[in-house]
Design a protein around this motif. Structure first.
Motif, PDB file in Angstrom:
ATOM      1  N   THR A  51       0.637  -1.115  -0.100  1.00  0.00           N
ATOM      2  CA  THR A  51      -0.280  -0.042   0.166  1.00  0.00           C
ATOM      3  C   THR A  51       0.870   1.264   0.047  1.00  0.00           C
ATOM      4  OG1 THR A  51      -2.034   1.018   1.003  1.00  0.00           O
ATOM      5  CG2 THR A  51      -0.246   0.244   2.569  1.00  0.00           C
ATOM      6  N   ASP A  53      -3.895  13.122   6.803  1.00  0.00           N
ATOM      7  CA  ASP A  53      -2.833  12.732   5.744  1.00  0.00           C
ATOM      8  C   ASP A  53      -2.650  11.291   5.820  1.00  0.00           C
ATOM      9  OD1 ASP A  53      -0.590  12.348   4.054  1.00  0.00           O
ATOM     10  OD2 ASP A  53      -0.123  14.568   4.296  1.00  0.00           O
ATOM     11  N   PRO A  54      -2.830  10.711   4.297  1.00  0.00           N
ATOM     12  CA  PRO A  54      -2.444   9.335   4.336  1.00  0.00           C
ATOM     13  C   PRO A  54      -1.232   8.845   4.965  1.00  0.00           C
ATOM     14  CG  PRO A  54      -3.470  10.289   2.132  1.00  0.00           C
ATOM     15  CD  PRO A  54      -2.948  11.359   3.184  1.00  0.00           C
ATOM     16  N   LYS A  55      -0.264   9.660   4.862  1.00  0.00           N
ATOM     17  CA  LYS A  55       1.231   9.352   5.496  1.00  0.00           C
ATOM     18  C   LYS A  55       1.141   8.960   6.948  1.00  0.00           C
ATOM     19  CE  LYS A  55       5.856  11.030   5.256  1.00  0.00           C
ATOM     20  NZ  LYS A  55       6.937  12.259   4.774  1.00  0.00           N
ATOM     21  N   ILE A  83      -4.659   5.415  -0.463  1.00  0.00           N
ATOM     22  CA  ILE A  83      -5.104   5.766   0.812  1.00  0.00           C
ATOM     23  C   ILE A  83      -6.258   7.133   0.336  1.00  0.00           C
ATOM     24  CG2 ILE A  83      -5.204   6.422   3.159  1.00  0.00           C
ATOM     25  CD1 ILE A  83      -2.515   4.885   3.372  1.00  0.00           C
ATOM     26  N   LYS A  84      -7.545   6.794   0.693  1.00  0.00           N
ATOM     27  CA  LYS A  84      -8.481   8.064   0.659  1.00  0.00           C
ATOM     28  C   LYS A  84      -9.293   8.144   1.829  1.00  0.00           C
ATOM     29  CE  LYS A  84     -10.450   8.371  -3.523  1.00  0.00           C
ATOM     30  NZ  LYS A  84     -11.246   7.924  -4.567  1.00  0.00           N
ATOM     31  N   LEU A  85      -9.290   9.445   2.274  1.00  0.00           N
ATOM     32  CA  LEU A  85      -9.766   9.771   3.546  1.00  0.00           C
ATOM     33  C   LEU A  85     -11.159  10.457   3.621  1.00  0.00           C
ATOM     34  CD1 LEU A  85      -6.608  10.976   5.121  1.00  0.00           C
ATOM     35  CD2 LEU A  85      -7.328   8.766   5.325  1.00  0.00           C
ATOM     36  N   SER A 134     -13.799   3.621  -3.244  1.00  0.00           N
ATOM     37  CA  SER A 134     -12.388   3.082  -2.493  1.00  0.00           C
ATOM     38  C   SER A 134     -11.480   2.530  -3.357  1.00  0.00           C
ATOM     39  CB  SER A 134     -12.704   2.169  -1.445  1.00  0.00           C
ATOM     40  OG  SER A 134     -13.605   2.724  -0.498  1.00  0.00           O
ATOM     41  N   ILE A 184      -1.229   6.963   8.095  1.00  0.00           N
ATOM     42  CA  ILE A 184      -1.679   5.686   8.217  1.00  0.00           C
ATOM     43  C   ILE A 184      -0.482   4.917   7.922  1.00  0.00           C
ATOM     44  CG2 ILE A 184      -3.081   4.148   7.330  1.00  0.00           C
ATOM     45  CD1 ILE A 184      -5.179   6.317   7.034  1.00  0.00           C
ATOM     46  N   GLU A 198       0.689   6.146  -0.021  1.00  0.00           N
ATOM     47  CA  GLU A 198      -0.158   7.224   0.057  1.00  0.00           C
ATOM     48  C   GLU A 198      -1.241   7.344  -0.906  1.00  0.00           C
ATOM     49  OE1 GLU A 198       2.169  10.702   1.307  1.00  0.00           O
ATOM     50  OE2 GLU A 198       3.900   9.260   1.877  1.00  0.00           O
TER      51      GLU A 198
END
Length: 693
Positions: free
Chosen positions: A550, A680-682, A555-557, A571, A684, A552
């Motif tokens: 996976t 921020d996806p980072k 990844i969707k927030l 998604s 996660i 960044e």
């Protein structure tokens, strides 16, 4: 002869090749102790006029066939009843049996006289027995009227008895402690009970494998004695379940008539018939083709287990029906063991957890949903047996049958469904042997065709009465065990395989010219290389970690989704944009979710959509999405969904390491806090990487 020497003799009997180092390791003895005991053994062997045992530290010693025959003879004449001394575990079992059969008025002196030990030894043994029973909710009470007696749940009291007898027969490889107890307290003799039971076995066509029949007879003798005790009342047996479907089964009819041999019909309690029936079902092998009253209910559970495992692992079953029948065959007996809290003895439980740790984690997680059916968490022993069945899915090697090859057979004696994984292991390991399907020891004797070699999980060659090499194997083998067994097989069959390099010698040569940073890792890799092992364990560590599949971009927030289908499509769009899957793969995920319904929601608030690799998966990857507003997916227990993990798998195994890590993360509350609060996806990605360290 002490038990340590007996232990060494049994190791020698079960191995054709042995070194001093390996003997030390297997017997947990020092070099001095091994040398002393081998000297004693050689003294015994001299009178037999057979080759003696001369051990070398790092060189193989071959234990000759005539030497093994002499060792068998020595072991058979090992003990007489008059000179037999109980081990500590045997004393604890003997004490429990005294309490179990409800003798009444048992004093401390009864234990001293029966065990022929001192008062202090009995007191010390009680200090071990009482806490062990207390963990099971069983008390050892004492009063002036009854003396010492057991108090607690009847189903737990029986569970302990069964577990202790099974372990004793398996570990001690002897029934002597049980026979001595039966003789001293004038219970029904084993052979007498066996005649009665075998007659009814034939009448009702009950299938017992050899070891399970022996266990059943001994346990029945003691449970029958407890049933006939005047001190046991009905209220103590209220926790034994009443399953109506069982009353129509042949096992129930068998149990009812068996009890009627020993008591009047009006005195027989229905819960005792039910208990013995469940016990027989719990040691049988389920057959889906047999139209029983419980088939629909158990099939439903098996289907749910398979779907749950499939979604957690991202696996698609190539032969759904075949795997269903395999899981059904194991789970039907497990169902009755779990329902009636009957113990299962699994000596390879820890080995399975180590060798197949990724599959074990996923199976363990998949089975959590089913604990409520049985009123307690499912035991590790049961989960590890299921793991062995699911692990066979990942063995992709095809079997090629050449009837000119030498013929091998796997003889199983314990009736547990471990032969499937063993069959896979051995056929992969010995491609030049033709393996017959696994069978019981008794069936091997009936074979008309010639057999060149027998593999068995329980060394009992004298019982087989076949003059061919018998190789003892573990149902789950480490790389080292596979290497040793491979060498032994080719020695027995007279092949040229002995020219294969020996690991210790190769490492010794390497040490001369290079620095070895990890001798154990080098040894493990050489073992696998020299035997060309295709085992699942070696593949487990090869797959990418979760953080590697996976990123960044995937990844969707705070996704705004109007319904479950929209949640999946939004998604999964990140996977399409990052060229991990095609648009058709996303359509397939939606269609799969429609077909499978609520199973896509694998745990509270978490959906894991995926599709078959051929639907358009380009690379291994996982997309992660958090939803701004939770969405109903149709799973009453786990809705609404707040997190969507879209999986792209290119085969059935390469993503398993990452999925195992994800399963662990989904049990971590901090992970969900990070998902909820991430801006921020980072954040996660960093958490996942930190978790993997």
């Amino acid at each position: 002869m002490d038990k340590e020497i007996v232990s060494i003799l049994q190791i020698l009997l079960n191995n054709t090749l042995i070194t001093a180092d390996r003997l030390q390791e297997e017997s947990n003895s020092s070099k001095r102790q091994i040398n002393y005991r081998i000297d004693k053994i050689n003294d015994m062997l001299k009178s037999k006029n057979v080759p003696l045992i001369y051990l070398k530290t790092d060189k193989d010693t071959v234990v000759r066939k005539e030497t093994k025959n002499a060792i068998k003879e020595i072991l058979e004449n090992n003990y007489s009843k008059n000179t037999y001394y109980f081990s500590k575990s045997e004393r604890l079992l003997y004490m429990y049996l005294m309490l179990f059969i409800n003798l009444g008025d048992i004093s401390i002196n009864h234990f001293i006289d029966s065990l022929k030990v001192s008062r202090s030894t009995v007191n010390l043994d009680f200090k071990d027995l009482i806490p062990y029973l207390s963990e099971k909710g069983i008390e050892v009470k004492n009063n002036r009227i009854n003396g010492y007696y057991l108090n607690g749940s009847e189903i737990e009291i029986r569970r302990v008895l069964i577990k202790k007898i099974i372990e004793t027969l398996a570990n001690e490889n002897s029934s002597r402690v049980l026979d001595i107890f039966i003789e001293e307290y004038k219970l029904e003799q084993f052979e007498e009970a066996k005649k009665v039971i075998l007659k009814l076995v034939e009448k009702y066509q009950i299938t017992f494998v050899e070891d399970r029949l022996t266990e059943f007879i001994y346990i029945f003798i003691f449970i029958k004695a407890r049933m006939h005790s005047d001190d046991l009342n009905n209220s103590e047996c209220e926790d034994i379940p009443n399953v109506k479907a069982m009353s129509s089964m042949k096992e129930y009819m068998f149990s009812k008539e068996l009890l009627e041999v020993y008591d009047n019909k009006e005195n027989i309690k229905s819960y005792n018939v039910m208990y013995i029936s469940a016990w027989i079902l719990g040691i049988s092998v389920g057959n889906y083709e047999e139209d029983t009253e419980d088939r629909a209910a158990i099939s439903e559970i098996v289907n749910k287990i398979m779907k749950k495992f499939g979604y957690l692992s991202g696996v698609y079953y190539v032969s759904q029906e075949k795997i269903f029948k395999q899981i059904y065959a194991h789970f039907r007996p497990a169902y009755y063991r779990l329902l009636f809290k009957l113990p299962v003895y699994n000596p390879i439980c820890e080995k399975v957890k180590e060798e197949y740790r990724l599959v074990y984690k996923i199976v363990s997680n998949a089975m959590k949903d089913f604990g409520d059916l049985f009123g307690e968490e499912i035991q590790d022993e049961e989960i590890s047996y299921l793991t062995m069945h699911f692990a066979t899915i990942f063995s992709n090697k095809k079997n090629f049958y050449d009837f000119k090859k030498r013929v091998a057979v796997i003889a199983c004696s314990n009736g547990v469904g471990s032969s499937a994984i063993l069959y896979k292991e051995l056929t992969n390991l010995f491609s030049d042997l033709h393996f017959l399907p696994p069978m019981e020891l008794s069936e091997v004797k009936k074979l008309n065709k010639d057999i060149d070699i027998i593999f068995t999980t329980n060394y009992n060659s004298e019982g087989l009465e076949i003059d061919v090499p018998v190789i003892k194997v573990s149902p789950v083998m480490t790389a080292k065990e596979k290497y040793n067994i491979t060498r032994e097989v080719y020695i027995q069959l007279g092949d040229i395989f002995l020219r294969q390099p020996k690991i210790d010698e190769v490492i010794g040569i390497i040490k001369k010219y290079a620095k070895i940073t990890s001798e154990s890792m080098l040894s493990s890799e050489l073992l696998a290389y020299f035997t060309q092992i295709e085992n699942f364990k070696s593949n487990e560590g090869d797959g990418p970690m979760l953080s590697e599949i996976t990123n960044e971009r995937l990844i969707k927030l705070k996704v705004k989704a109007k319904d479950w289908e929209d949640a999946i499509r939004q998604s999964a769009s990140a996977l399409v944009e990052d060229n991990k899957v095609t648009k058709e793969y996303v359509d397939a995920m939606v269609n799969t979710a429609k077909e499978s319904g609520p199973y896509i929601v694998i745990t509270k608030h978490v959906a894991l959509p995926h599709a078959r690799p051929e639907a358009g998966a380009k690379d291994i990857s996982i997309g992660i999405a958090t939803l701004e507003n939770p969405v109903e997916f149709g799973n009453d227990e786990n809705d609404p969904v707040k997190y969507v993990f879209c999986l792209s798998a290119i085969d059935n195994s390469s993503h398993l390491r990452a999925m195992s890590e994800l399963v662990e993360l989904l049990e971590n509350e901090e992970f969900f806090r990070v998902l909820d609060n991430a801006k921020d996806p980072k954040e996660i990605i960093n958490f996942i990487k930190k978790y993997e360290v």
